[in-house]
Motif scaffolding. Sequence first.
Motif, PDB file in Angstrom:
ATOM      1  N   TYR A  41       1.140  -3.323   7.637  1.00 15.18           N
ATOM      2  CA  TYR A  41       1.758  -2.296   7.064  1.00 15.18           C
ATOM      3  C   TYR A  41       1.663  -0.720   7.760  1.00 15.18           C
ATOM      4  O   TYR A  41       2.579  -0.444   8.884  1.00 15.18           O
ATOM      5  CB  TYR A  41       3.006  -2.094   6.052  1.00 15.18           C
ATOM      6  CG  TYR A  41       3.434  -3.660   5.733  1.00 15.18           C
ATOM      7  CD1 TYR A  41       5.076  -3.588   6.266  1.00 15.18           C
ATOM      8  CD2 TYR A  41       3.126  -4.205   4.807  1.00 15.18           C
ATOM      9  CE1 TYR A  41       5.564  -4.768   6.676  1.00 15.18           C
ATOM     10  CE2 TYR A  41       3.374  -5.791   5.298  1.00 15.18           C
ATOM     11  CZ  TYR A  41       4.887  -5.920   5.263  1.00 15.18           C
ATOM     12  OH  TYR A  41       5.706  -7.357   5.549  1.00 15.18           O
ATOM     13  N   GLY A  42       0.603  -0.613   8.031  1.00 15.97           N
ATOM     14  CA  GLY A  42       0.337   0.206   8.872  1.00 15.97           C
ATOM     15  C   GLY A  42       0.460   0.280   9.856  1.00 15.97           C
ATOM     16  O   GLY A  42       0.779   1.338  10.437  1.00 15.97           O
ATOM     17  N   ALA A  45       4.161   0.990  11.200  1.00 12.31           N
ATOM     18  CA  ALA A  45       3.901   2.118  11.297  1.00 12.31           C
ATOM     19  C   ALA A  45       3.746   2.609  12.764  1.00 12.31           C
ATOM     20  O   ALA A  45       4.927   3.533  12.931  1.00 12.31           O
ATOM     21  CB  ALA A  45       4.109   2.431  10.274  1.00 12.31           C
ATOM     22  N   GLN A 116       7.400   7.153   5.312  1.00 14.30           N
ATOM     23  CA  GLN A 116       7.331   6.091   4.562  1.00 14.30           C
ATOM     24  C   GLN A 116       7.061   5.161   3.344  1.00 14.30           C
ATOM     25  O   GLN A 116       7.240   4.329   3.078  1.00 14.30           O
ATOM     26  CB  GLN A 116       5.690   5.418   5.468  1.00 14.30           C
ATOM     27  CG  GLN A 116       4.290   5.839   4.458  1.00 14.30           C
ATOM     28  CD  GLN A 116       3.438   5.260   3.619  1.00 14.30           C
ATOM     29  OE1 GLN A 116       4.041   4.147   3.536  1.00 14.30           O
ATOM     30  NE2 GLN A 116       2.413   5.874   2.976  1.00 14.30           N
ATOM     31  N   ASN A 154       1.645  -1.589  -0.254  1.00 12.09           N
ATOM     32  CA  ASN A 154       1.550  -1.143   1.385  1.00 12.09           C
ATOM     33  C   ASN A 154       2.120   0.287   1.439  1.00 12.09           C
ATOM     34  O   ASN A 154       1.464   0.786   3.120  1.00 12.09           O
ATOM     35  CB  ASN A 154       3.476  -2.440   1.982  1.00 12.09           C
ATOM     36  CG  ASN A 154       3.580  -3.430   1.746  1.00 12.09           C
ATOM     37  OD1 ASN A 154       2.385  -3.465   1.916  1.00 12.09           O
ATOM     38  ND2 ASN A 154       4.348  -4.210   1.422  1.00 12.09           N
ATOM     39  N   THR A 158      -0.539   1.452   3.822  1.00 15.07           N
ATOM     40  CA  THR A 158       0.369   2.619   5.145  1.00 15.07           C
ATOM     41  C   THR A 158      -0.829   3.958   5.238  1.00 15.07           C
ATOM     42  O   THR A 158      -0.334   4.062   6.336  1.00 15.07           O
ATOM     43  CB  THR A 158       1.604   2.526   5.463  1.00 15.07           C
ATOM     44  OG1 THR A 158       2.140   0.922   5.184  1.00 15.07           O
ATOM     45  CG2 THR A 158       2.325   3.230   6.150  1.00 15.07           C
ATOM     46  N   GLY A 162      -1.988   4.064   8.678  1.00 18.14           N
ATOM     47  CA  GLY A 162      -1.250   3.817   9.459  1.00 18.14           C
ATOM     48  C   GLY A 162      -1.307   5.385   9.759  1.00 18.14           C
ATOM     49  O   GLY A 162      -1.397   6.161  11.166  1.00 18.14           O
TER      50      GLY A 162
END
Length: 183
Positions: A41-42, A45, A116, A154, A158, A162
Amino acid sequence: MKKIQVKTIVATGIGAALFFVLGRFVAVPSPVPNTNISIQYGLLAFIAAVFGPIAGTLAGLIGHFFIDFSYGWGVWWSWVIASAVFGCLMGIVTMRFKINEGVFDTKSIIVFNIGQIISHVVAWVVVAPILDILMYSEPADKVFVQGIISAIVNIITTAIVGTLVCAAYSKAIPKKGSLKEEN
């Protein structure tokens, strides 16, 4: 309606492939059944921040589809859709970013991380559990616990992955006027 640019299509393909690899092979099981600690998810993003909400949506949708499909238990559409929602929301949150111009400053980092957090909460605490209940008749207490744990994990991954990937990418972009002709 604007045509989808070639770079969006390429970014979607690369983003979905990387999302799949990270989600399938770099995932660590969590104590909650059917949830993992993963870093995809990072990356999602980041893809959404650089290439926009269409690439973010499709990379999340396609990547998550192939993760589920590869495990052989069937595609869990409620969570696939939640990944797409996260990618879309992050693309919208970061639309005004100038990351492609080498700008990912303190304000961008704060907006990115607030965005996020909100996007993960919407995807995992609202969309995924509600769709689990509506589509699969899952027990509400189970799916909301899974969603809350997923959102928390997450959000943390992230925030780390991210933010670091966006910062590294923006630093790698040559600044305007930084290239000068030598005599």
